[in-house]
Scaffold this motif. Sequence first.
Motif, short mmCIF file in Angstrom:
data_model
loop_
_atom_site.label_atom_id
_atom_site.label_comp_id
_atom_site.label_asym_id
_atom_site.label_seq_id
_atom_site.Cartn_x
_atom_site.Cartn_y
_atom_site.Cartn_z
N ALA A 202 0.82 -1.21 0.00
CA ALA A 202 0.00 0.00 0.00
C ALA A 202 0.85 1.26 0.00
O ALA A 202 0.36 2.36 -0.28
N VAL A 203 2.13 1.11 0.32
CA VAL A 203 3.04 2.26 0.45
C VAL A 203 3.91 2.45 -0.80
O VAL A 203 4.17 3.58 -1.22
N LEU A 204 4.33 1.36 -1.40
CA LEU A 204 5.31 1.42 -2.48
C LEU A 204 4.65 1.15 -3.84
O LEU A 204 3.72 0.36 -3.94
N LYS A 205 5.18 1.78 -4.88
CA LYS A 205 4.70 1.49 -6.24
C LYS A 205 5.78 1.83 -7.26
O LYS A 205 6.70 2.61 -6.99
N ASP A 206 5.66 1.23 -8.42
CA ASP A 206 6.56 1.50 -9.56
C ASP A 206 8.02 1.19 -9.24
O ASP A 206 8.93 1.94 -9.62
N TYR A 207 8.24 0.07 -8.57
CA TYR A 207 9.61 -0.36 -8.26
C TYR A 207 10.15 -1.19 -9.42
O TYR A 207 9.42 -1.87 -10.14
N ASP A 208 11.47 -1.12 -9.61
CA ASP A 208 12.13 -1.85 -10.69
C ASP A 208 12.46 -3.29 -10.29
O ASP A 208 12.42 -4.19 -11.13
N VAL A 209 12.81 -3.48 -9.01
CA VAL A 209 13.29 -4.78 -8.54
C VAL A 209 12.76 -5.04 -7.13
O VAL A 209 12.69 -4.13 -6.30
N VAL A 210 12.40 -6.29 -6.88
CA VAL A 210 12.14 -6.76 -5.50
C VAL A 210 13.02 -7.97 -5.26
O VAL A 210 13.03 -8.92 -6.06
N LEU A 211 13.76 -7.95 -4.15
CA LEU A 211 14.50 -9.12 -3.69
C LEU A 211 13.73 -9.69 -2.51
O LEU A 211 13.68 -9.08 -1.44
N ASP A 212 13.13 -10.86 -2.72
CA ASP A 212 12.28 -11.46 -1.68
C ASP A 212 13.01 -12.60 -0.99
O ASP A 212 13.51 -13.51 -1.63
N THR A 213 13.04 -12.53 0.33
CA THR A 213 13.68 -13.56 1.14
C THR A 213 12.67 -14.36 1.95
O THR A 213 13.07 -15.22 2.75
N GLN A 214 11.36 -14.09 1.74
CA GLN A 214 10.34 -14.67 2.60
C GLN A 214 9.49 -15.75 1.94
O GLN A 214 9.10 -16.72 2.58
N GLY A 215 9.18 -15.57 0.65
CA GLY A 215 8.30 -16.53 -0.02
C GLY A 215 6.85 -16.33 0.38
O GLY A 215 6.48 -15.37 1.06
N GLY A 216 5.99 -17.27 -0.05
CA GLY A 216 4.58 -17.27 0.35
C GLY A 216 3.84 -16.01 -0.04
O GLY A 216 3.99 -15.48 -1.13
N LYS A 217 3.02 -15.49 0.89
CA LYS A 217 2.19 -14.32 0.61
C LYS A 217 3.01 -13.07 0.34
O LYS A 217 2.62 -12.21 -0.45
N THR A 218 4.17 -12.96 1.01
CA THR A 218 5.02 -11.80 0.78
C THR A 218 5.51 -11.76 -0.67
O THR A 218 5.52 -10.71 -1.31
N LEU A 219 5.88 -12.93 -1.18
CA LEU A 219 6.33 -13.02 -2.57
C LEU A 219 5.21 -12.58 -3.52
O LEU A 219 5.42 -11.76 -4.42
N GLU A 220 4.01 -13.12 -3.32
CA GLU A 220 2.90 -12.80 -4.21
C GLU A 220 2.52 -11.32 -4.13
O GLU A 220 2.28 -10.67 -5.15
N LYS A 221 2.49 -10.78 -2.93
CA LYS A 221 2.13 -9.37 -2.77
C LYS A 221 3.18 -8.44 -3.38
O LYS A 221 2.87 -7.32 -3.81
N SER A 222 4.42 -8.93 -3.46
CA SER A 222 5.50 -8.10 -4.01
C SER A 222 5.27 -7.73 -5.47
O SER A 222 5.79 -6.72 -5.95
N LEU A 223 4.49 -8.54 -6.18
CA LEU A 223 4.17 -8.21 -7.57
C LEU A 223 3.47 -6.86 -7.68
O LEU A 223 3.63 -6.16 -8.68
N GLN A 224 2.73 -6.49 -6.65
CA GLN A 224 1.92 -5.27 -6.70
C GLN A 224 2.77 -4.00 -6.70
O GLN A 224 2.31 -2.94 -7.12
N VAL A 225 3.99 -4.08 -6.21
CA VAL A 225 4.81 -2.86 -6.11
C VAL A 225 5.70 -2.67 -7.34
O VAL A 225 6.34 -1.62 -7.48
N LEU A 226 5.74 -3.65 -8.24
CA LEU A 226 6.64 -3.58 -9.39
C LEU A 226 5.99 -2.89 -10.57
O LEU A 226 4.80 -3.05 -10.84
N LYS A 227 6.78 -2.13 -11.31
CA LYS A 227 6.31 -1.53 -12.56
C LYS A 227 6.34 -2.59 -13.66
O LYS A 227 6.96 -3.65 -13.51
N SER A 228 5.68 -2.30 -14.77
CA SER A 228 5.73 -3.19 -15.93
C SER A 228 7.19 -3.36 -16.36
O SER A 228 7.93 -2.38 -16.46
N GLY A 229 7.60 -4.60 -16.57
CA GLY A 229 8.99 -4.88 -16.93
C GLY A 229 9.90 -5.08 -15.73
O GLY A 229 11.11 -5.32 -15.90
#
Length: 333
Positions: A202-229
């Motif tokens: 809800a706080v972040l948007k249009d990010y270029d990269v996410v490095l996820d160390t958690q998996g599960g719901k955190t991984l799936e939710k991380s898609l929402q903060v990434l820009k196209s590409g």
Amino acid sequence: MKAFVVDRYGRKNGIRAGEMPDPELREDDVLIQIHAAGVNPLDSKIRDGEFKLILPYRLPLILGNDLAGTIVRVGSHVRRLKPGDEVYARAPKDRIGTFAEFIAITEDAVALKPKALSMEEAASIPLVGLTAWQALVERAQLKKGQKVLIHAGSGGVGTFAIQLAKHLGATVATTASAANAGLMKQLGADIVIDYRKDDFAAVLKDYDVVLDTQGGKTLEKSLQVLKSGGKLIGIAGPPDPEFARQMGAAWFLRAAMHLLSYRIRKAARRRNVDYSFLFMRADGDQLSQIAGLFDSAAIKPVIDRIFPFESTREALAYVETGRAKGKVVIKIR
């Protein structure tokens, strides 16, 4: 030599202290007297048998994945390193065993230890340093001015990755507890999100990269903060078909990984985002470049605790609590 050994997979079986044969030196190997070893969540996962299908170790197995120490002997084909060199390394995945007094590994996995670091500090770096490097430099090709979200910033990978991303000129956001916010800012994080209170998506948007160390719901939710590409790089899974190919996995494992990652890959495609799973590899050349970052003071080690060799079981248990800030290290010599 003294070592900490896994006889049977499973948390309840744990590890034992015991005597093991000295390592055999191959022609491309260096024999290292280990001074200190880093402790990682990966060690517990290997002990519990989570990787036994894709990393079929022979038991009994000496545990431990990264080290700092001194070379005592070299194989006949070794040219770059010599006895007396102070080095650090992430042992290749098929030849782990750093919770011991000695290890023999291939020369190409080893680099000279950063001069600015003690043995204990150097031992804290290889696995997390290579993970962050291969995620942000090699795979994401992170550039100045881009935005990256690094989950679990106070962990071993996070404390290194934040500093590396900042060194590369990126804007860095991270998730951490409020108690660790100060440390995250010191390491270079521009935005610190309290994962217990706030929703990062809800706080972040249009990010270029996410490095996820958690998996599960955190991984799936991380898609929402990434820009196209954008790029979502996960180190907690699920493994993807490309990882299965790199590992040379049997057909049934390739099929299983395809199914395990199908949901996240499909969701990523819908958002025009690339998802990939990273299982870092040993790489002495990359460790040499990382050493330069420490010697120039661009990055500093973050160590929570140093345990004596005889307390290796306690060190592993402490890492399993998930409360360590940075890395936990075992002092062997």
